[in-house]
Write an enzyme that holds these catalytic residues in place. Structure first.
Site, PDB file in Angstrom:
ATOM      1  N   TYR A 143     124.143 -30.665 -16.855  1.00 19.84           N
ATOM      2  CA  TYR A 143     123.571 -31.901 -16.961  1.00 19.84           C
ATOM      3  C   TYR A 143     122.945 -32.181 -18.326  1.00 19.84           C
ATOM      4  O   TYR A 143     123.130 -32.942 -19.152  1.00 19.84           O
ATOM      5  CB  TYR A 143     122.606 -32.298 -15.919  1.00 19.84           C
ATOM      6  CG  TYR A 143     121.812 -33.554 -16.049  1.00 19.84           C
ATOM      7  CD1 TYR A 143     122.325 -35.012 -15.486  1.00 19.84           C
ATOM      8  CD2 TYR A 143     120.573 -33.709 -16.502  1.00 19.84           C
ATOM      9  CE1 TYR A 143     121.614 -36.034 -15.657  1.00 19.84           C
ATOM     10  CE2 TYR A 143     119.655 -34.559 -16.774  1.00 19.84           C
ATOM     11  CZ  TYR A 143     120.510 -36.080 -16.245  1.00 19.84           C
ATOM     12  OH  TYR A 143     119.782 -37.108 -16.449  1.00 19.84           O
ATOM     13  N   LYS A 147     123.856 -34.441 -21.508  1.00 23.34           N
ATOM     14  CA  LYS A 147     122.751 -35.407 -22.166  1.00 23.34           C
ATOM     15  C   LYS A 147     122.532 -35.096 -23.640  1.00 23.34           C
ATOM     16  O   LYS A 147     122.322 -36.149 -24.377  1.00 23.34           O
ATOM     17  CB  LYS A 147     121.685 -35.491 -21.353  1.00 23.34           C
ATOM     18  CG  LYS A 147     122.052 -36.061 -19.814  1.00 23.34           C
ATOM     19  CD  LYS A 147     122.652 -37.588 -19.967  1.00 23.34           C
ATOM     20  CE  LYS A 147     122.584 -38.336 -18.539  1.00 23.34           C
ATOM     21  NZ  LYS A 147     123.179 -39.603 -18.586  1.00 23.34           N
TER      22      LYS A 147
END
Length: 235
Positions: A143, A147
C-alpha cells in the site's frame, strides 16, 4: 448548459460515487470510469478487470474519444484504490503488492494519460495518495509503495515537461482515513471524529475545479481531521 465536464476514475466506489452525486448537483457533466457502472453518471467507461494496463488504456481512450469528441474536460479526478496490509514476510505480500499497484498506480497512470489528452488548458488532475506513505509503512508495504509512487507521479506531472496541457495542474489528496461505509464496517470501534467525510472531499474538488483555493501545482494535500473538523496541509 453544463457547468463543465469532469471525469471521475473510480466513479463507483464510495468516494467516487459521492463526487459524482455532488458534482452533478452542481450542474457538471460527470463521466465515470470503473469496473462497474454508476447510473448517476452522464457517461460510463467500464474497464475489464483482467485486461493489461495497455489494453485498458486503449479501450478507455477509444471510448472517451467517442464520448467527448472535440470537447475537453475541466477536471480528471482519480479516486480509485484500495487497501491491503502485510510486511515482506507475509504470505500475501507479493499478491497484495500486485493488487495495490493495479488499484492505485495503474489507475493513476491511466488518469494521467487521459488528462494529457483530454484536459483543458488550465484544468486540473487530482490523484489520491496517502499521508501514511510520506514515511515507512512496514505493516502495509504494498500500500505504502503504491501511494508513494502516486506522490512522485504528482510532483513529476507538475513540472514543466510533465506532459499536461498548458496551465493545467496536478494535485494529490493525502487522507488518513475516509469516512466510508466499508471503514465503518471493519473498524466499528474507531474514533470516527478523526475520519474525513466524503462530502468534504467532494466539495473540495468542486472548489478546485472552479480554481477557488487551489493549492500550488504539484501539492500533496494532507487531509487532517480532528474533532470532526478537517484542515489542509500542503507538502
Amino acid at each position: 448548459m453544463a457547468a463543465g465536464k469532469v471525469l471521475v476514475y473510480g466513479g463507483k466506489g464510495a468516494l467516487g460515487s459521492t463526487c459524482i452525486s455532488f458534482l452533478s448537483s452542481q450542474k457538471y457533466w460527470v463521466g465515470s470510469i470503473d469496473l462497474t457502472r454508476n447510473d448517476s453518471a452522464n457517461a460510463n467507461v467500464i474497464v475489464e478487470r483482467d485486461a493489461t494496463i495497455l489494453e485498458q488504456e486503449s479501450q478507455i481512450l477509444k471510448e472517451l474519444d467517442s464520448v467527448l469528441g472535440s470537447e475537453k474536460l475541466d477536471a480528471v479526478i482519480c479516486v480509485a484504490g484500495g487497501w491491503a496490509g502485510g510486511s515482506s514476510s507475509s504470505d500475501d505480500f507479493v499478491k497484495n503488492t500486485d493488487l495495490m499497484l493495479k488499484q492505485s498506480v495503474w489507475s493513476s497512470v491511466l488518469a494521467s494519460s487521459i488528462a494529457s489528452k483530454f484536459l483543458k488548458p488550465g484544468g486540473i488532475l487530482v490523484l489520491t495518495g496517502a499521508k501514511a506513505a510520506l514515511g515507512p509503512t512496514p505493516g502495509m508495504i504494498g500500500y505504502g509503495l503504491a501511494k508513494a509512487a502516486i506522490h512522485h507521479l504528482t510532483k513529476s506531472l507538475a513540472e514543466e515537461n510533465g506532459g499536461l496541457p498548458t496551465g493545467a495542474q496536478a494535485l494529490s489528496i493525502l487522507p488518513v482515513t475516509l469516512d466510508t461505509p466499508m471503514n465503518r464496517k471493519w473498524m466499528p470501534k474507531a474514533d470516527t471524529s478523526t475520519w474525513t467525510p466524503l462530502e468534504f472531499v467532494a466539495e473540495l474538488f468542486s472548489k478546485w475545479i472552479k480554481n477557488e483555493e487551489r493549492p500550488p501545482n504539484g501539492s500533496l494535500v494532507q487531509l487532517n481531521t480532528k474533532e470532526n473538523k478537517t484542515t489542509l496541509e500542503f507538502e
